[in-house]
Design a protein around this motif. Structure first.
Motif, PDB file in Angstrom:
ATOM      1  N   LYS A   1       0.838  -1.205   0.000  1.00 46.48           N
ATOM      2  CA  LYS A   1       0.000   0.000   0.000  1.00 46.48           C
ATOM      3  C   LYS A   1       0.877   1.261   0.000  1.00 46.48           C
ATOM      4  CE  LYS A   1      -4.138   1.676   2.242  1.00 46.48           C
ATOM      5  NZ  LYS A   1      -4.983   1.617   3.450  1.00 46.48           N
ATOM      6  N   LYS A   2       1.926   1.239   0.824  1.00 45.40           N
ATOM      7  CA  LYS A   2       2.826   2.410   0.877  1.00 45.40           C
ATOM      8  C   LYS A   2       3.491   2.656  -0.479  1.00 45.40           C
ATOM      9  CE  LYS A   2       4.014   2.322   5.785  1.00 45.40           C
ATOM     10  NZ  LYS A   2       5.060   1.954   6.766  1.00 45.40           N
ATOM     11  N   VAL A   3       3.917   1.582  -1.116  1.00 46.61           N
ATOM     12  CA  VAL A   3       4.574   1.738  -2.422  1.00 46.61           C
ATOM     13  C   VAL A   3       3.562   2.214  -3.464  1.00 46.61           C
ATOM     14  CG1 VAL A   3       5.793   0.521  -4.285  1.00 46.61           C
ATOM     15  CG2 VAL A   3       6.413   0.101  -1.892  1.00 46.61           C
ATOM     16  N   MET A   4       2.337   1.711  -3.370  1.00 51.01           N
ATOM     17  CA  MET A   4       1.311   2.162  -4.324  1.00 51.01           C
ATOM     18  C   MET A   4       1.028   3.661  -4.158  1.00 51.01           C
ATOM     19  SD  MET A   4      -1.292  -1.144  -4.497  1.00 51.01           S
ATOM     20  CE  MET A   4      -2.396  -0.395  -5.713  1.00 51.01           C
ATOM     21  N   GLN A   5       1.056   4.142  -2.908  1.00 47.63           N
ATOM     22  CA  GLN A   5       0.874   5.591  -2.688  1.00 47.63           C
ATOM     23  C   GLN A   5       2.047   6.365  -3.280  1.00 47.63           C
ATOM     24  OE1 GLN A   5       0.330   5.481   1.553  1.00 47.63           O
ATOM     25  NE2 GLN A   5      -1.910   5.428   1.402  1.00 47.63           N
ATOM     26  N   LEU A   6       3.247   5.816  -3.096  1.00 47.31           N
ATOM     27  CA  LEU A   6       4.445   6.455  -3.632  1.00 47.31           C
ATOM     28  C   LEU A   6       4.369   6.534  -5.163  1.00 47.31           C
ATOM     29  CD1 LEU A   6       7.203   7.520  -2.515  1.00 47.31           C
ATOM     30  CD2 LEU A   6       8.152   5.286  -3.095  1.00 47.31           C
ATOM     31  N   VAL A   7       3.943   5.445  -5.795  1.00 48.02           N
ATOM     32  CA  VAL A   7       3.807   5.401  -7.261  1.00 48.02           C
ATOM     33  C   VAL A   7       3.031   6.606  -7.752  1.00 48.02           C
ATOM     34  CG1 VAL A   7       2.585   4.220  -9.151  1.00 48.02           C
ATOM     35  CG2 VAL A   7       3.946   2.878  -7.531  1.00 48.02           C
ATOM     36  N   GLU A   8       1.926   6.896  -7.074  1.00 45.91           N
ATOM     37  CA  GLU A   8       1.016   7.921  -7.584  1.00 45.91           C
ATOM     38  C   GLU A   8       1.502   9.346  -7.313  1.00 45.91           C
ATOM     39  OE1 GLU A   8      -3.081   6.754  -6.917  1.00 45.91           O
ATOM     40  OE2 GLU A   8      -2.785   5.163  -8.401  1.00 45.91           O
ATOM     41  N   GLU A   9       2.679   9.463  -6.687  1.00 49.87           N
ATOM     42  CA  GLU A   9       3.319  10.784  -6.608  1.00 49.87           C
ATOM     43  C   GLU A   9       3.914  11.179  -7.958  1.00 49.87           C
ATOM     44  OE1 GLU A   9       5.901  11.598  -3.416  1.00 49.87           O
ATOM     45  OE2 GLU A   9       4.589  10.720  -1.910  1.00 49.87           O
ATOM     46  N   ILE A  10       4.080  10.209  -8.854  1.00 48.79           N
ATOM     47  CA  ILE A  10       4.505  10.550 -10.214  1.00 48.79           C
ATOM     48  C   ILE A  10       3.239  10.926 -10.979  1.00 48.79           C
ATOM     49  CG2 ILE A  10       5.684   9.774 -12.305  1.00 48.79           C
ATOM     50  CD1 ILE A  10       7.190   7.743 -10.663  1.00 48.79           C
ATOM     51  N   GLU A  11       3.213  12.156 -11.460  1.00 50.75           N
ATOM     52  CA  GLU A  11       2.016  12.692 -12.125  1.00 50.75           C
ATOM     53  C   GLU A  11       1.494  11.776 -13.217  1.00 50.75           C
ATOM     54  OE1 GLU A  11       1.145  17.240 -13.072  1.00 50.75           O
ATOM     55  OE2 GLU A  11       3.255  16.649 -13.327  1.00 50.75           O
ATOM     56  N   TYR A  12       0.191  11.547 -13.206  1.00 43.61           N
ATOM     57  CA  TYR A  12      -0.539  10.775 -14.224  1.00 43.61           C
ATOM     58  C   TYR A  12      -0.283   9.263 -14.177  1.00 43.61           C
ATOM     59  CZ  TYR A  12      -1.368  15.371 -16.169  1.00 43.61           C
ATOM     60  OH  TYR A  12      -1.716  16.679 -16.324  1.00 43.61           O
ATOM     61  N   VAL A  13       0.608   8.818 -13.321  1.00 38.70           N
ATOM     62  CA  VAL A  13       0.871   7.383 -13.246  1.00 38.70           C
ATOM     63  C   VAL A  13      -0.090   6.766 -12.231  1.00 38.70           C
ATOM     64  CG1 VAL A  13       2.559   5.642 -12.559  1.00 38.70           C
ATOM     65  CG2 VAL A  13       3.257   7.554 -13.996  1.00 38.70           C
ATOM     66  N   ARG A  14      -0.600   5.595 -12.578  1.00 42.27           N
ATOM     67  CA  ARG A  14      -1.553   4.914 -11.705  1.00 42.27           C
ATOM     68  C   ARG A  14      -0.905   3.657 -11.130  1.00 42.27           C
ATOM     69  NH1 ARG A  14      -7.050   2.202 -14.060  1.00 42.27           N
ATOM     70  NH2 ARG A  14      -5.457   1.179 -15.314  1.00 42.27           N
ATOM     71  N   ALA A  15      -1.118   3.418  -9.851  1.00 41.29           N
ATOM     72  CA  ALA A  15      -0.649   2.183  -9.230  1.00 41.29           C
ATOM     73  C   ALA A  15      -1.722   1.115  -9.390  1.00 41.29           C
ATOM     74  CB  ALA A  15      -0.369   2.411  -7.755  1.00 41.29           C
ATOM     75  N   MET A  16      -1.304  -0.081  -9.728  1.00 44.19           N
ATOM     76  CA  MET A  16      -2.225  -1.193  -9.943  1.00 44.19           C
ATOM     77  C   MET A  16      -1.769  -2.348  -9.061  1.00 44.19           C
ATOM     78  SD  MET A  16      -4.779  -2.302 -11.862  1.00 44.19           S
ATOM     79  CE  MET A  16      -4.879  -0.633 -12.473  1.00 44.19           C
ATOM     80  N   ASP A  17      -2.669  -2.840  -8.221  1.00 47.91           N
ATOM     81  CA  ASP A  17      -2.334  -3.969  -7.356  1.00 47.91           C
ATOM     82  C   ASP A  17      -2.250  -5.231  -8.204  1.00 47.91           C
ATOM     83  OD1 ASP A  17      -2.238  -6.025  -5.502  1.00 47.91           O
ATOM     84  OD2 ASP A  17      -3.656  -5.090  -4.118  1.00 47.91           O
ATOM     85  N   GLY A  18      -1.055  -5.806  -8.290  1.00 46.93           N
ATOM     86  CA  GLY A  18      -0.830  -6.991  -9.122  1.00 46.93           C
ATOM     87  C   GLY A  18      -0.795  -8.284  -8.332  1.00 46.93           C
ATOM     88  N   GLY A  19      -1.261  -8.235  -7.072  1.00 47.53           N
ATOM     89  CA  GLY A  19      -1.303  -9.469  -6.284  1.00 47.53           C
ATOM     90  C   GLY A  19       0.003  -9.785  -5.589  1.00 47.53           C
ATOM     91  N   GLY A  20       0.245 -11.061  -5.343  1.00 48.15           N
ATOM     92  CA  GLY A  20       1.400 -11.511  -4.576  1.00 48.15           C
ATOM     93  C   GLY A  20       2.717 -11.394  -5.329  1.00 48.15           C
ATOM     94  N   LEU A  21       3.814 -11.526  -4.578  1.00 47.81           N
ATOM     95  CA  LEU A  21       5.147 -11.332  -5.153  1.00 47.81           C
ATOM     96  C   LEU A  21       5.425 -12.290  -6.308  1.00 47.81           C
ATOM     97  CD1 LEU A  21       7.489  -9.370  -4.363  1.00 47.81           C
ATOM     98  CD2 LEU A  21       8.668 -11.373  -3.479  1.00 47.81           C
ATOM     99  N   GLN A  22       4.809 -13.462  -6.249  1.00 42.55           N
ATOM    100  CA  GLN A  22       5.037 -14.470  -7.297  1.00 42.55           C
ATOM    101  C   GLN A  22       4.659 -13.950  -8.689  1.00 42.55           C
ATOM    102  OE1 GLN A  22       4.455 -18.958  -6.657  1.00 42.55           O
ATOM    103  NE2 GLN A  22       2.557 -18.295  -7.621  1.00 42.55           N
TER     104      GLN A  22
END
Lengths: 217, 217
Positions: free
Chosen positions: A166-187
């Motif tokens: 969740k923290k990384v997904m919030q960080l992702v969206e600090e880049i303008e116009y970029v969307r974070a997408m939950d891709g599931g588990g690390l595998q």
């Protein structure tokens, strides 16, 4: 305002991401094995983002101080550098953006994952205490460095650690116009890492700097 | 106006693609191992596309008459059905849309490619004379069947046969709003097939019918 260290931050992807995160107000640290190369990269960053909060030095110095430790080394150096830094990284959030591929096939690059299945899973094996998150494979390095032009596309984020994801997904969206997408588990990083290889083929065919957007969401 | 046969056309993906291609004016043939199931599927198609040019029957009948032979069987039946049809298919264009995956992992589906590396490469091995093209992995079956709603997303097309690839890319764009994307050689089907597994995870997380769009082109 996060502190973000880039292990192997002098390469094009690390540099591009550091520029974008410096631009959005975070403190970024360019880590390298060479103080000289780190200093050169810091100068490039200052030129691109004059008001940025930018540092540089040895990889382990960055890892010590950072909230997020980005791994942006070439795949060939992945296992070695993580082994070296394991103690310093400890239980921090590691963002692995490495794409393991081989260039030996005449048809172009081919996914070439390590025994663990993917670079991110290799990181999980080598850093058992860390919270490993796989992300940022599909933002083109050249496009990232063109800091005044908005980025396109999604960042697909895979992890077994929900809070870190969740923290990384919030960080992702600090880049303008970029969307974070939950891709599931690390595998699932096996798939997202391989997708970069497909983008390289597409870039060659279309002479483009392509990315990926998930539709229907 | 092409003649398109769907081998294993009674499944959700075959049915959805047949609806879209019937809607755009092509003659579609639903192939099955069971005449009864083929007939049921033909009735569904007629209900969705009343003016459609729609046929049904045994798989080999469709393969004999078609310009494009779509393979939309479950991965578990892939090798067997292609071996069975190899002589009838001969040197025709085969469009493989099969996604090999395993559901044995507790975290959800995992790519589970055959020894050849991908379903499409397995088709190339089993049909040495045919022109195998890999495509249509990322158009959601349910969304396809909702024929009055425009589709979103790209169809990434991989093949070693340039002319056949071009023909399939033209066919792709007969589906309104869908874009064909050249994904390089057939070997890259390893990546496009695995991407469907990621989309299934994303669909579960977001309760969506997702697809993929390549940005920057």
């Amino acid at each position: 305002m996060a502190k973000i260290a880039f292990i192997g931050g002098t390469g094009p992807e690390g540099l591009g991401l550091a520029m974008r995160f410096a631009k959005s107000g975070n403190a970024v640290f360019i880590g390298s094995r060479s103080e000289e190369r780190a200093e050169e990269a810091v100068q490039k960053l200052h030129a691109a983002v004059p008001a940025g909060d930018i540092y540089g030095g040895f990889n382990h110095e960055g890892a010590e101080k950072a909230d997020f430790i980005f791994i942006t080394v070439p795949a060939s150096g992945h296992a070695e550098i993580l082994t070296e830094l394991a103690e310093v990284i400890d239980d921090k959030i590691v963002v692995d953006a490495v794409v393991p591929m081989s260039f030996e096939d005449k048809e172009g690059p081919v996914p070439s994952p390590p025994e663990a299945g993917s670079s991110a899973e290799e990181a999980r094996t080598l850093l058992p205490k860390a919270k490993v998150v796989s992300a940022f494979h599909h933002l083109d390095a050249k496009a990232l460095q063109n800091v005044d032009k908005p980025m396109q596309g999604d960042v697909i984020v895979c992890s077994d650690h929900k809070t870190a994801k969740k923290k990384v997904m919030q960080l992702v969206e600090e880049i303008e116009y970029v969307r974070a997408m939950d891709g599931g588990g690390l595998q699932n990083s096996r798939i997202t890492e391989a997708m970069t290889v497909l983008l390289i083929h597409i870039n060659k065919i279309y002479k483009s700097h392509s990315g990926v957007r998930i539709t229907g969401i």
